[in-house]
Design a protein around this motif. Structure first.
Motif, mmCIF file in Angstrom:
data_model
loop_
_atom_site.group_PDB
_atom_site.id
_atom_site.type_symbol
_atom_site.label_atom_id
_atom_site.label_comp_id
_atom_site.label_asym_id
_atom_site.label_seq_id
_atom_site.Cartn_x
_atom_site.Cartn_y
_atom_site.Cartn_z
ATOM 1 N N TRP A 104 0.833 -1.198 0.000
ATOM 2 C CA TRP A 104 0.000 0.000 0.000
ATOM 3 C C TRP A 104 0.874 1.258 0.000
ATOM 4 O O TRP A 104 0.546 2.253 -0.654
ATOM 5 N N ARG A 107 2.277 3.612 -3.000
ATOM 6 C CA ARG A 107 1.577 4.736 -3.613
ATOM 7 C C ARG A 107 2.415 6.011 -3.532
ATOM 8 O O ARG A 107 2.235 6.939 -4.322
ATOM 9 N N TYR A 305 -4.559 1.316 -6.170
ATOM 10 C CA TYR A 305 -4.672 1.585 -4.741
ATOM 11 C C TYR A 305 -6.118 1.966 -4.425
ATOM 12 O O TYR A 305 -6.623 2.991 -4.894
ATOM 13 N N GLY A 309 -7.247 1.429 1.362
ATOM 14 C CA GLY A 309 -5.862 1.068 1.638
ATOM 15 C C GLY A 309 -5.395 -0.236 1.036
ATOM 16 O O GLY A 309 -4.224 -0.575 1.166
ATOM 17 N N ALA A 311 -4.140 -2.629 -1.913
ATOM 18 C CA ALA A 311 -3.440 -2.453 -3.188
ATOM 19 C C ALA A 311 -3.547 -3.725 -4.012
ATOM 20 O O ALA A 311 -3.307 -4.826 -3.496
#
Length: 527
Positions: A104, A107, A305, A309, A311
């Motif tokens: 996550w 990003r 994403y 939260g 991914a």
């Protein structure tokens, strides 16, 4: 100059365990679960799995207020608090959850690494070199990261420095949260911190304290020889790494890509067409950099994403390097159709990142005027190969590869289409080989001139035919190291019968030497 973010999660095992129990409780949908769930408002600890004198690994705020600390014996904690809630530690699950959090965190930057054992295995390092400006600077990046972690009820401490060691020390021991350390000021910033800020083992830290060396500043500038003689070399290495005198390599989740492009959207998207449209624009942004380096994308990874939260990664593999956004969009659409059920959009995707994981040299191509039929055919075959791999899966597309054997059924093997195909060996004389090779040679009744003449009549699969022409023989010796010294030799013939059917058959065994009566087998068909 590198810029490293240290993300420390002080209560990571506790938070991970509470989140897991909440998910289990929602999944069971029972009013009376098999075990009472943990009450986060009461003292709760994670203890190591040990039959003899287990110790506490992590505590929640209520347990910390009651005087419990990590490292305390569980028996002493129970004696102090009779109603203590205890769960067994699960390092494997903690690491797996931390890896999901690290995915996550990509990003913000593609370069994310987990804390290793000496750092506590309860946090992440983010290399934000060249990425902070995308969010308006390091201060805004830390603010956004802290805001999202707080929304997930995940307490964290953050710090930015030029070295992982300095960032880790500030995140753990600085009086203020989210400090940003400028380059060249590591010694001044670390000087007032305790020696534990150097990630030393407890025995080394205790020995330094007994010597009166309680702060990092008391170690900086000292004569190194006494320290080298008394302590392990890791002690001075930790100090040098924190001050930037020695490099500290980080084990990133995936190797950093030289070609990556991300975009944060004003509004989340959840449709396949919107995802493909954004990914096409991202690929278009990468094309100038690929063209400047004379390279093309052979493998890509699209990371989606979600707002909550989570991914998702969508890998793409290609048979040949490309710089075509339209081709990438077509393959991505096929891949998303294949994974439509497993790709849960939830409340939508707010950030997308496209990375070229494998880039190869790409020769210039002529787009107009004269284009050979062979070049156009190769291009269409490549596109078909890519489309089949995305639609059916890479395991479903196979190809023939050369093998080191002269026996026809062993001279090539069927295998999964790789990223790079091996070249077929060049032969001085090319012998005819049928495009259709039977899975197993089929016996046939043959009338032929003895001892080693060509076939005259053939009965195969119940049909009798007369041979109109024959070529051969081509003698292929057996592989004695596999089949033994008595393995028979084969004499292959290419024959055509009166109806125009062309067969590839062989006589097994040399008459009079290896066998008294030779046997015949049909091994393949020619068009």
């Amino acid at each position: 100059m590198p810029r490293i973010v240290s993300l420390w999660l002080p209560q990571w095992p506790v938070h991970r365990r509470l989140s897991a129990e909440q998910r289990e409780l929602r999944a069971t949908e029972r009013k009376h679960p098999p075990r009472a769930p943990v009450d986060p408002t009461r003292p709760f600890v994670i203890a190591e799995a040990s039959e003899t004198a287990p110790r506490i690994v992590a505590v929640n705020p209520a347990a910390a207020d009651a005087g419990l600390v990590a490292g305390m014996r569980l028996a002493d904690a129970r004696a102090r608090l009779g109603s203590l809630q205890v769960r067994e530690a699960d390092p494997t699950a903690d690491t797996a959850a931390l890896e999901r959090l690290a995915h996550w965190a990509t990003r913000y930057t593609p370069s994310v690494a987990l804390f290793e054992a000496e750092s506590g295995t309860d946090g992440l390092f983010l290399d934000i070199t060249g990425a902070a400006h995308l969010l308006g600077g390091e201060k805004n990046l830390l603010a956004d990261l802290a805001k999202r972690l707080a929304a997930a009820a995940l307490p964290a401490r953050l710090a930015v420095a030029e070295t992982p060691g300095a960032a880790w020390a500030l995140a753990h021991f600085a009086r203020t949260n989210r400090p940003i350390l400028q380059a060249g000021t590591e010694a001044d910033a670390l000087a007032p911190l305790p020696v534990e800020a150097l990630r030393l083992d407890p025995a080394t830290a205790a020995a330094l304290r007994r010597l009166g060396l309680k702060r990092v500043g008391t170690l900086i500038g000292q004569n190194r020889a006494p320290f080298a003689a008394r302590f392990e070399k890791e002690f001075l290495l930790r100090l040098d790494r924190a001050l930037g005198r020695a490099p500290e390599p980080l084990a990133f989740l995936s190797p950093p890509s030289a070609y990556t492009q991300g975009r944060t959207l004003l509004e989340p998207i959840d449709s396949e067409e919107a995802i493909v449209a954004v990914a096409t624009r991202l690929m278009g942004d990468l094309v100038p950099r690929l063209e400047a380096d004379g390279r093309g994308a052979r493998a890509l990874r699209l990371t989606l994403y979600r707002v909550d939260g989570v991914a998702h990664e969508v890998p793409l593999g290609l048979a040949l390097p490309t710089r075509s956004p339209e081709h990438v969009a077509r393959l991505l659409r096929l891949r998303l159709e294949r994974h439509a059920r497993s790709l849960e959009a939830g409340f939508g995707f707010e950030t997308l990142r496209l990375s070229v994981t494998v880039a190869e040299a790409m020769a210039p191509r002529q787009r107009t005027f004269a284009r050979s039929d062979e070049t156009e055919r190769a291009r269409r075959c490549t596109r078909l190969h890519d489309a089949l791999r995305q639609r059916l899966g890479p395991q479903s597309v196979r190809h023939l590869a050369p093998a080191e054997s002269h026996v026809p059924e062993r001279s090539q093997i069927s295998c999964i289409a790789p990223d790079e195909t091996s070249a077929w060996p060049a032969l001085e004389t090319v012998q005819p080989r049928p495009p259709l090779l039977l899975a197993h040679p089929e016996p046939a009744s043959v009338v032929a001139l003895v001892p080693d003449g060509p076939p005259l009549r053939i009965r195969w699969r119940g049909t009798l035919s007369t041979v109109a022409g024959a070529e051969g023989p081509e003698r292929i010796a057996a592989e004695w190291w596999r089949e033994g010294a008595d393995a028979p030799t084969r004499d292959y013939y290419l024959v055509e019968d009166a109806t125009g059917r062309r067969l590839w058959l062989y006589r097994e065994g040399i008459p009079g030497r290896e066998t008294a009566a030779a046997c015949w087998f049909v091994h393949g068909l020619f068009p």
